[in-house]
Design an enzyme around this catalytic site. Structure first.
Site, PDB file in Angstrom:
ATOM      1  N   ARG A 103       0.883  -1.181   0.000  1.00  0.00           N
ATOM      2  CA  ARG A 103       0.000   0.000   0.000  1.00  0.00           C
ATOM      3  C   ARG A 103       0.908   1.214   0.000  1.00  0.00           C
ATOM      4  NH1 ARG A 103      -5.246   1.523   3.557  1.00  0.00           N
ATOM      5  NH2 ARG A 103      -6.100   0.220   1.907  1.00  0.00           N
ATOM      6  N   HIS A 130      -7.412   0.860  -6.413  1.00  0.00           N
ATOM      7  CA  HIS A 130      -7.629   0.016  -5.225  1.00  0.00           C
ATOM      8  C   HIS A 130      -8.301  -1.286  -5.703  1.00  0.00           C
ATOM      9  CE1 HIS A 130      -7.835  -1.085  -1.166  1.00  0.00           C
ATOM     10  NE2 HIS A 130      -8.694  -0.225  -0.682  1.00  0.00           N
ATOM     11  N   GLN A 133     -10.174  -3.848  -3.366  1.00  0.00           N
ATOM     12  CA  GLN A 133     -11.437  -3.339  -2.838  1.00  0.00           C
ATOM     13  C   GLN A 133     -12.575  -3.514  -3.843  1.00  0.00           C
ATOM     14  OE1 GLN A 133     -12.035  -1.724   0.394  1.00  0.00           O
ATOM     15  NE2 GLN A 133     -14.068  -2.342  -0.324  1.00  0.00           N
ATOM     16  N   ASP A 222     -17.205   7.461  -1.429  1.00  0.00           N
ATOM     17  CA  ASP A 222     -15.949   7.349  -0.679  1.00  0.00           C
ATOM     18  C   ASP A 222     -15.621   8.742  -0.130  1.00  0.00           C
ATOM     19  OD1 ASP A 222     -13.522   6.402   0.334  1.00  0.00           O
ATOM     20  OD2 ASP A 222     -12.492   6.448  -1.608  1.00  0.00           O
ATOM     21  N   CYS A 262     -16.222   1.800   0.799  1.00  0.00           N
ATOM     22  CA  CYS A 262     -15.053   0.970   1.122  1.00  0.00           C
ATOM     23  C   CYS A 262     -14.632   1.118   2.573  1.00  0.00           C
ATOM     24  CB  CYS A 262     -13.905   1.297   0.182  1.00  0.00           C
ATOM     25  SG  CYS A 262     -13.283   2.985   0.318  1.00  0.00           S
ATOM     26  N   ARG A 290     -13.299  -8.361   1.740  1.00  0.00           N
ATOM     27  CA  ARG A 290     -11.875  -8.109   1.499  1.00  0.00           C
ATOM     28  C   ARG A 290     -11.071  -9.357   1.860  1.00  0.00           C
ATOM     29  NH1 ARG A 290      -9.806  -2.984   1.528  1.00  0.00           N
ATOM     30  NH2 ARG A 290      -7.896  -4.075   0.937  1.00  0.00           N
TER      31      ARG A 290
HETATM   32  N1  NVA Z   1      -9.919   6.830  -1.333  1.00  0.00           N
HETATM   33  C1  NVA Z   1      -9.535   6.401  -0.016  1.00  0.00           C
HETATM   34  C2  NVA Z   1      -9.770   4.933   0.143  1.00  0.00           C
HETATM   35  C3  NVA Z   1      -9.432   4.402   1.508  1.00  0.00           C
HETATM   36  C4  NVA Z   1      -9.612   2.924   1.614  1.00  0.00           C
HETATM   37  C5  NVA Z   1      -8.067   6.741   0.205  1.00  0.00           C
HETATM   38  O1  NVA Z   1      -7.266   6.533  -0.709  1.00  0.00           O
HETATM   39  O2  NVA Z   1      -7.720   7.220   1.287  1.00  0.00           O
HETATM   40  N1   CP Z   2     -11.123   0.032   2.574  1.00  0.00           N
HETATM   41  C1   CP Z   2      -9.847  -0.007   2.993  1.00  0.00           C
HETATM   42  O1   CP Z   2      -8.919  -0.250   2.224  1.00  0.00           O
HETATM   43  O2   CP Z   2      -9.704   0.223   4.325  1.00  0.00           O
HETATM   44  P1   CP Z   2      -8.344   0.443   5.121  1.00  0.00           P
HETATM   45  O3   CP Z   2      -7.796   1.774   4.707  1.00  0.00           O
HETATM   46  O4   CP Z   2      -8.764   0.401   6.563  1.00  0.00           O
HETATM   47  O5   CP Z   2      -7.397  -0.662   4.790  1.00  0.00           O
END
Ligand code: NVA
Ligand code: CP
Length: 309
Positions: A103, A130, A133, A222, A262, A290
């Site tokens: 990540r 992502h 997800q 989101d 998500c 997930r």
């Molecule tokens: N769009 C959000 C998704 C978090 C799971 C981010 O990138 O922070």
């Molecule tokens: N939806 C998701 O990826 O959550 P986290 O940021 O908690 O991993």
């Protein structure tokens, strides 16, 4: 050379359908206590350069349930965090581990890591995509709606990593996707162009959330400011006025629509408390999935499981 899971566009519909089927099979096995140690003796490193609850826990628990060992590597605790070249880290990790989840920020980072990795690399979220997800989201849609085929999907909010991945999914799986994003917060142009060329007419973009939601079967939103954009929060709150998925907006959708998010959610911003806690919301199933879809992805890429035909 290893196969990776960096973006949906690297896979065919048949392959992704296979992963969804494998996820359903592994979910049944886990629920009924049938062993499925497809990563027996294998180690998967989990590299995090951003915060996480779901991704960290679901990958770590998933590896454990598959009989393997997960190695949690938060940013700041490794030499990569101190600037060791990505390609050096990738080659070294492959000498110890059987798979890596990352990540991070730029998609170029996971692409560079994967380019130099002899073991499978899985994208656990970048600024651009992502993919784990959206696969979990599709598993959830199939569970609640039997199939994604013929459904109308709506995206309300930022043209972010989630929106970009939905665009790829719509083009690959062949469903209608209407996105509503404020002017200046549209999805990635290259992703949009790729999807429009692959599936002309399936994906539309508007700045009117109502137009996107009318008649929708699946509605997804989101946060307005993603990780790394925290400083823009106040400015974004002004630009996203009218983009809260609340009861009034939901009333325009199909009466049996489902709502995805998500998570983490900001209640009262992109989604109202009543909607996320309401009867259309399937966000807890979505979060659970997930675990199952990532087990399928790891079993396929690292454990040699079939399923993705
Ligand atoms: N769009 C959000 C998704 C978090 C799971 C981010 O990138 O922070
Ligand atoms: N939806 C998701 O990826 O959550 P986290 O940021 O908690 O991993």
């Amino acid at each position: 050379m290893s196969r990776h899971f960096l973006a949906l566009h690297d896979y065919t519909k048949i392959e992704l359908d296979g992963l969804l089927a494998l996820a359903a099979e592994l979910k049944n096995k886990q629920k009924s206590g049938v062993p499925h140690k497809l990563l027996d003796g294998k180690t998967v490193a989990l590299i995090f350069e951003k915060a996480s609850t779901r991704t960290r826990v679901s990958f770590e628990v998933g590896v454990f349930q598959l009989g393997g060992h997960a190695l949690f590597m938060p940013s700041g605790s490794s030499q990569m965090g101190r600037g060791e070249p990505i390609k050096d880290s990738a080659r070294v990790m492959a000498r110890y581990c059987d798979g890596v989840m990352i990540r991070t920020f730029g998609q170029a980072i996971v692409d560079e890591f994967a380019k130099h990795s002899d073991i499978p690399v899985i994208n656990g979220l970048t600024d651009l995509f992502h993919p784990c997800q959206i696969m979990a989201d599709l598993q959830t849609v199939i569970e609640h709606k039997k199939s994604y085929t013929g459904l109308k999907f709506a995206w309300i909010g930022d043209g972010n990593n989630m929106a970009n991945t939905w665009i790829e999914a719509a083009a690959i799986f062949g469903f209608e996707l209407r996105l509503a994003c404020p002017v200046g917060y549209e999805p990635d142009q290259a992703v949009m162009a790729w999807a429009q060329a692959k599936a002309p007419g399936l994906i539309t973009l508007t700045a009117d959330p109502k137009a996107a939601v009318i008649g929708a079967d699946v509605i997804n939103t989101d946060v307005w400011a993603s990780m790394g954009q925290e400083a823009e929060q106040k400015e974004r709150e002004k630009s996203f006025v009218g983009y809260c998925l609340d009861d009034a907006l939901l009333a325009l959708a199909q009466p049996d629509c489902i709502v995805l998010h998500c998570l983490p959610a900001h209640r009262g911003e992109e989604i109202s408390d009543a909607v996320i806690e309401g009867k259309h919301s399937v966000v807890w199933d979505e979060a659970e999935n997930r675990l199952h879809i990532q087990k399928a992805i790891m079993a396929y890429l690292i454990g040699g499981a079939s399923g993705a035909q």
